[in-house]
Design a protein around this motif. Sequence first.
Motif, PDB file in Angstrom:
ATOM      1  N   ASP A 123      -8.056  -7.898  -2.624  1.00 55.35           N
ATOM      2  CA  ASP A 123      -6.749  -7.244  -2.426  1.00 55.35           C
ATOM      3  C   ASP A 123      -6.913  -6.215  -1.622  1.00 55.35           C
ATOM      4  O   ASP A 123      -6.272  -5.170  -1.240  1.00 55.35           O
ATOM      5  N   ALA A 124      -7.961  -6.107  -0.721  1.00 53.50           N
ATOM      6  CA  ALA A 124      -8.255  -4.751   0.379  1.00 53.50           C
ATOM      7  C   ALA A 124      -7.077  -5.064   1.664  1.00 53.50           C
ATOM      8  O   ALA A 124      -6.892  -4.409   2.361  1.00 53.50           O
ATOM      9  N   TRP A 125      -6.640  -6.256   1.742  1.00 55.17           N
ATOM     10  CA  TRP A 125      -5.797  -6.494   3.036  1.00 55.17           C
ATOM     11  C   TRP A 125      -5.197  -7.784   2.402  1.00 55.17           C
ATOM     12  O   TRP A 125      -5.048  -8.472   1.505  1.00 55.17           O
ATOM     13  N   THR A 126      -3.785  -7.914   3.141  1.00 58.36           N
ATOM     14  CA  THR A 126      -2.997  -9.303   3.093  1.00 58.36           C
ATOM     15  C   THR A 126      -3.226 -10.139   4.445  1.00 58.36           C
ATOM     16  O   THR A 126      -3.573  -9.455   5.426  1.00 58.36           O
ATOM     17  N   GLY A 127      -3.298 -11.529   4.193  1.00 55.98           N
ATOM     18  CA  GLY A 127      -3.542 -12.363   5.298  1.00 55.98           C
ATOM     19  C   GLY A 127      -4.731 -12.747   5.337  1.00 55.98           C
ATOM     20  O   GLY A 127      -5.553 -12.460   4.311  1.00 55.98           O
ATOM     21  N   ILE A 128      -5.132 -13.402   6.458  1.00 57.47           N
ATOM     22  CA  ILE A 128      -6.472 -14.153   6.567  1.00 57.47           C
ATOM     23  C   ILE A 128      -7.430 -13.343   7.636  1.00 57.47           C
ATOM     24  O   ILE A 128      -7.011 -12.822   8.700  1.00 57.47           O
ATOM     25  N   ARG A 129      -8.632 -13.171   7.289  1.00 58.67           N
ATOM     26  CA  ARG A 129      -9.546 -12.290   8.096  1.00 58.67           C
ATOM     27  C   ARG A 129     -10.606 -13.295   8.307  1.00 58.67           C
ATOM     28  O   ARG A 129     -10.968 -13.966   7.386  1.00 58.67           O
TER      29      ARG A 129
END
Lengths: 324, 324
Positions: free
Chosen positions: B303-309
């Motif tokens: 939940d640290a970001w949204t999307g794909i890394r």
Amino acid sequence: MKTVRDIGEFALIERIARVIPTSPAVLEGIGDDCAVMRLDDRLLLASCDMSVEGVHFRREQAAPDDIGWKVAAAALSDIAAMGGTPRFALAAVSCPPDTPLTFVEELFKGMGNVLSQFGAVIVGGDTTRSRTGVAIDVTVLGEIYGDRYLRRTGAQIGDLLAVTGRLGLSAAGLHALEQRLDAPELVAAHFHPDPRIPEGQWLSTQTDVHAMIDVSDGLAQDAGHLVEASDLGINLNGERIVPAPPLAEYCQRHGLTALDFMLAGGEDYELLFALDPHSAPTLLDSFRTTFRTDATIVGEFTDAWTGIRLDGKPVAVAGFDHFK
Amino acid sequence: MKTVRDIGEFALIERIARVIPTSPAVLEGIGDDCAVMRLDDRLLLASCDMSVEGVHFRREQAAPDDIGWKVAAAALSDIAAMGGTPRFALAAVSCPPDTPLTFVEELFKGMGNVLSQFGAVIVGGDTTRSRTGVAIDVTVLGEIYGDRYLRRTGAQIGDLLAVTGRLGLSAAGLHALEQRLDAPELVAAHFHPDPRIPEGQWLSTQTDVHAMIDVSDGLAQDAGHLVEASDLGINLNGERIVPAPPLAEYCQRHGLTALDFMLAGGEDYELLFALDPHSAPTLLDSFRTTFRTDATIVGEFTDAWTGIRLDGKPVAVAGFDHFK
């Protein structure tokens, strides 16, 4: 090398049926109006109809919601022809990337409108790119409530051939569009066919109705499908194939023959059925009262010949073949 | 005027979902891999896949039975992604009248082959004329045995992202075809994908698997679909996204990057799923033993970001969009 044009649509369907496997759960596979599958004690129906720009419709002539209505109505009509109840639909659409967004939205609205009018909803589909032109495939899933459904086969010698509503209006509407003649009622019949869902359900519960098909390719051709499997013939009674007033007027005004539209014109989506002659008067009266729609006798089944005759004379079964 | 190119495939699907009615019998409508409908105590699945000449396949490159196999496999893969069992299929085909009869027969044989390998049969369809090019739409109907199926949503913070088999082979096969490079194993992966039907069924019975999708548009894009609805992010672990030997060799030989094919290459039809980290080792071991197929962890949900890394750095989600 043999092409699909060489053998035509109906021989092609037979060839396809020969190369694919089947299963005991499939009660009716390729060849009738709908597929019928058994799921425990339920009978599931499925039918699909594909519509291709430049072949089935022209974007210059038809509004996108009309295109959507018509292709979904065609698939619904196959459900009607078995006496089924439509439940769900899937819609696959291919179109060029420069297709207006509103075109696709209106197309789906048209499909959704006719489907929801008969209790079915779109549950899924596919959207994909094409190089040129729009193609739409609608698959409708339905059910048979109860255990009886009507097939193309089943007509008996002496059965009468009856049809719901009126024939030829859709084909005359297309003629008016192409010739740029004024005939709004016929054009409306062409773009907004109403599949005979409740009528089909009612007819399928009548044990004196023995076989049924929807009129998608013209009376002569679809009557031909009813006799093909049973090795019988039909005599059409020319006097009883009466044009609806707007068709009669249109033909009179433009020097055309109404019977041609009624025999060979497709996309009426009326129901054509074989029924026991003894119960015919009562049954048709009851049909008219129930649906406030006409149903008329247009011929009878015979074993004196095979194929279709009109007043005893062989008729060329002109109707629609996609590949000829 | 806004076109479908302007908004792209996925926004288009959302717009369509907004204009059509739904019903309480529809558990999953437009938006997941499959539609899920309730029929009394049964769960019915339906999915369709359209394939257009010049967009999805070229007749110069592909044999007709390969074309048929592939489009039916794509629709089957959507059934696999829910954990379902395919039962029936309908196939609509449009083609020009000069199409060789054997082309259509081989096309249906290819569809029939992959369908029957997974217990499904073709029950109906439509054949119609097109002006140019062949278009095929396959609708597969399936069932959920039991009450549990896997959706795209459902992943939890800390879940691991795992994938069956190996990625990127199909896209590299297409690359080899287009560049006329010799890579028979990759080309075979491109033409003959095996939908993960039994694997999907098995995974859907594991309560520690929380969400699933099939990889049809590339790992990055399909992983993106898994996080979209849940407002989470995924960190892909580059070291763990290991190319299969034929892909590694092919890329080495031609100076290409295997990871590109694995992240953005579509049509692998592997299954991508979110699973509880505590049970992951046992579950994946059990999967490998049962299916003699690898399943590997390629990332985790956060939940640290949204999307794909990828290794903590944002990646452009390059994948397939039909209209962009």
